[in-house]
Design an enzyme around this catalytic site. Structure first.
Site, PDB file in Angstrom:
ATOM      1  N   HIS A 153       0.755  -1.365  -0.002  1.00 22.56           N
ATOM      2  CA  HIS A 153       0.010   0.097  -0.038  1.00 22.56           C
ATOM      3  C   HIS A 153       0.788   1.337  -0.137  1.00 22.56           C
ATOM      4  O   HIS A 153       0.463   2.303  -0.587  1.00 22.56           O
ATOM      5  CB  HIS A 153      -1.035  -0.085   1.067  1.00 22.56           C
ATOM      6  CG  HIS A 153      -0.396   0.100   2.624  1.00 22.56           C
ATOM      7  ND1 HIS A 153       0.040  -0.966   3.119  1.00 22.56           N
ATOM      8  CD2 HIS A 153      -0.242   1.135   3.338  1.00 22.56           C
ATOM      9  CE1 HIS A 153       0.584  -0.467   4.447  1.00 22.56           C
ATOM     10  NE2 HIS A 153       0.636   0.777   4.514  1.00 22.56           N
ATOM     11  N   LYS A 157       6.480   5.212  -1.444  1.00 21.03           N
ATOM     12  CA  LYS A 157       7.202   5.937  -0.411  1.00 21.03           C
ATOM     13  C   LYS A 157       8.785   5.786  -0.921  1.00 21.03           C
ATOM     14  O   LYS A 157       9.609   6.578  -0.436  1.00 21.03           O
ATOM     15  CB  LYS A 157       7.012   5.358   1.074  1.00 21.03           C
ATOM     16  CG  LYS A 157       5.921   5.757   1.692  1.00 21.03           C
ATOM     17  CD  LYS A 157       6.097   5.488   3.124  1.00 21.03           C
ATOM     18  CE  LYS A 157       4.588   6.028   3.958  1.00 21.03           C
ATOM     19  NZ  LYS A 157       4.645   5.436   5.245  1.00 21.03           N
ATOM     20  N   HIS A 182       2.798   9.876  -2.616  1.00 17.63           N
ATOM     21  CA  HIS A 182       3.207   8.223  -2.581  1.00 17.63           C
ATOM     22  C   HIS A 182       2.058   7.367  -2.958  1.00 17.63           C
ATOM     23  O   HIS A 182       2.470   6.472  -3.405  1.00 17.63           O
ATOM     24  CB  HIS A 182       3.544   7.840  -0.989  1.00 17.63           C
ATOM     25  CG  HIS A 182       2.575   7.829   0.007  1.00 17.63           C
ATOM     26  ND1 HIS A 182       1.981   8.764   0.587  1.00 17.63           N
ATOM     27  CD2 HIS A 182       1.870   6.620   0.152  1.00 17.63           C
ATOM     28  CE1 HIS A 182       1.080   7.938   1.487  1.00 17.63           C
ATOM     29  NE2 HIS A 182       1.127   6.868   1.106  1.00 17.63           N
ATOM     30  N   HIS A 208      -5.815   4.098  -0.509  1.00 16.11           N
ATOM     31  CA  HIS A 208      -6.035   3.684   0.856  1.00 16.11           C
ATOM     32  C   HIS A 208      -5.781   4.920   1.727  1.00 16.11           C
ATOM     33  O   HIS A 208      -6.140   4.972   2.805  1.00 16.11           O
ATOM     34  CB  HIS A 208      -4.554   2.942   1.202  1.00 16.11           C
ATOM     35  CG  HIS A 208      -3.356   3.393   1.320  1.00 16.11           C
ATOM     36  ND1 HIS A 208      -2.677   3.589   0.048  1.00 16.11           N
ATOM     37  CD2 HIS A 208      -2.606   4.176   2.120  1.00 16.11           C
ATOM     38  CE1 HIS A 208      -1.447   4.233   0.442  1.00 16.11           C
ATOM     39  NE2 HIS A 208      -1.335   4.419   1.798  1.00 16.11           N
TER      40      HIS A 208
HETATM   41 FE   FE2 Z   1       0.127   5.393   2.808  1.00 16.90          FE
HETATM   42 FE   FE2 Z   2       1.111   2.166   5.787  1.00 19.24          FE
END
Ligand code: FE2
Ligand code: FE2
Length: 304
Positions: A153, A157, A182, A208
């Site tokens: 998820h 990053k 991200h 998310h």
């Molecule tokens: Fe996230």
């Molecule tokens: Fe996370």
């Protein structure tokens, strides 16, 4: 790395010699051996029968027994060869699935490594997602796919600078905007996947941080316009972030974290997903204990 011409040639020669990778050649060879033995059996056994049984009645009995024996032996050989084939196909599939799981988990860990040294956050979020999905009545298979997809998820990053990822204080507004990228970066990295896990991972990575009331990012989707898996991962991810200690904050107590999830029902989170989460709270607590940050669960589960 792409194999050079010499290596490609060697690979082709090896494959041609063994007949591996060419199902038609393998099947043709087996069928050829079978046909040769069957023809030999028919010719030799008929000649033997004519010599041994000159009268028509005993010859008929012998031919019946011979035919029955042939069918029986063929059936036994077919059974064993099909069982061997099925066993090797199943173990190859299991190996492939294990390899896929390990690669996905390690990729996900690479993204989390800078702000969560044990990498257990992604494992916990995956397990929480599967538990919530199960409470919502999803099949075991769908829960398993979601668990793996949820590992990725925060894959995006990888594309966020260290100056933001490693900052110990609160983020400035422009830094927060950059950090929010991200979810889109992760979805772009996972776009065009060919397996159910990667396709779902793309959707989960993108959605998310969407919120039930439409105030999330990156698209500001609201309600059921957010895929259910994204809504599940939102609850799982926030619960884990609240309960976990980070370099910039202490972990919240279980009671306070659950109270916050409950308070955000109908605002940040889908009320149906919050209900499902609350219904499996004992399971969530058990997962939290099992995959504690102090233990490197990755080593135990995925080390080669
Ligand atoms: Fe996230
Ligand atoms: Fe996370």
């Amino acid at each position: 790395m792409r194999p050079n011409r010499l290596e490609r040639g060697a690979l082709n020669v090896g494959a041609k010699r063994s007949g591996e990778g060419n199902p038609t050649a393998v099947a043709f060879r087996i069928a050829g051996i079978y046909a040769a033995f069957a023809a030999l059996w028919i010719v030799l056994s008929d000649k033997t029968a004519l010599m041994m049984f000159p009268d028509a009645e005993s010859l008929g009995h012998f031919q019946f027994a011979k035919g029955t024996l042939f069918v029986g032996v063929t059936a036994i050989l077919l059974f064993f060869s099909m069982r061997t084939y099925a066993a090797s196909a199943m173990s190859a599939e299991a190996e492939l699935k294990k390899a896929e799981g390990e690669i996905i988990a390690r990729l996900a860990r690479a993204a989390e490594y800078r702000d969560d040294e044990t990498g257990n956050h992604v494992l916990r979020v995956g397990r929480y997602c599967a538990a919530i999905a199960g409470a919502l009545g999803m099949s075991d298979k769908r829960c398993e796919v979601l668990e793996r997809a949820a590992w990725m998820h925060d894959l995006g990053k990888i594309g966020i600078p260290d100056s933001i990822m490693l900052k110990s204080g609160p983020l400035e507004p422009d830094e927060r905007t950059l950090m929010q990228r991200h979810s889109k970066i992760g979805a772009d990295l996972l776009a065009g996947g060919s397996t159910p896990v990667v396709r779902l991972a793309e959707s989960v990575a993108l959605t998310h941080h969407e919120r039930w009331d439409g105030s999330g990012y990156p698209k500001g989707l609201a309600g059921e316009a957010i895929p259910i898996e994204g809504r599940i991962c939102a609850v799982a991810d926030v619960f884990d972030a609240l309960t976990s200690a980070r370099r910039y904050k202490a972990g919240w107590s279980l009671e306070d974290s659950v109270a916050e999830i409950r308070a955000q029902s109908g605002r940040q989170f889908d009320p149906m997903v919050v209900e499902a989460f609350l219904s499996v709270l004992p399971m969530i607590e058990a997962i939290r204990g099992e995959l504690h940050d102090a233990d490197d669960a990755f080593k135990g589960r995925y080390a080669a």
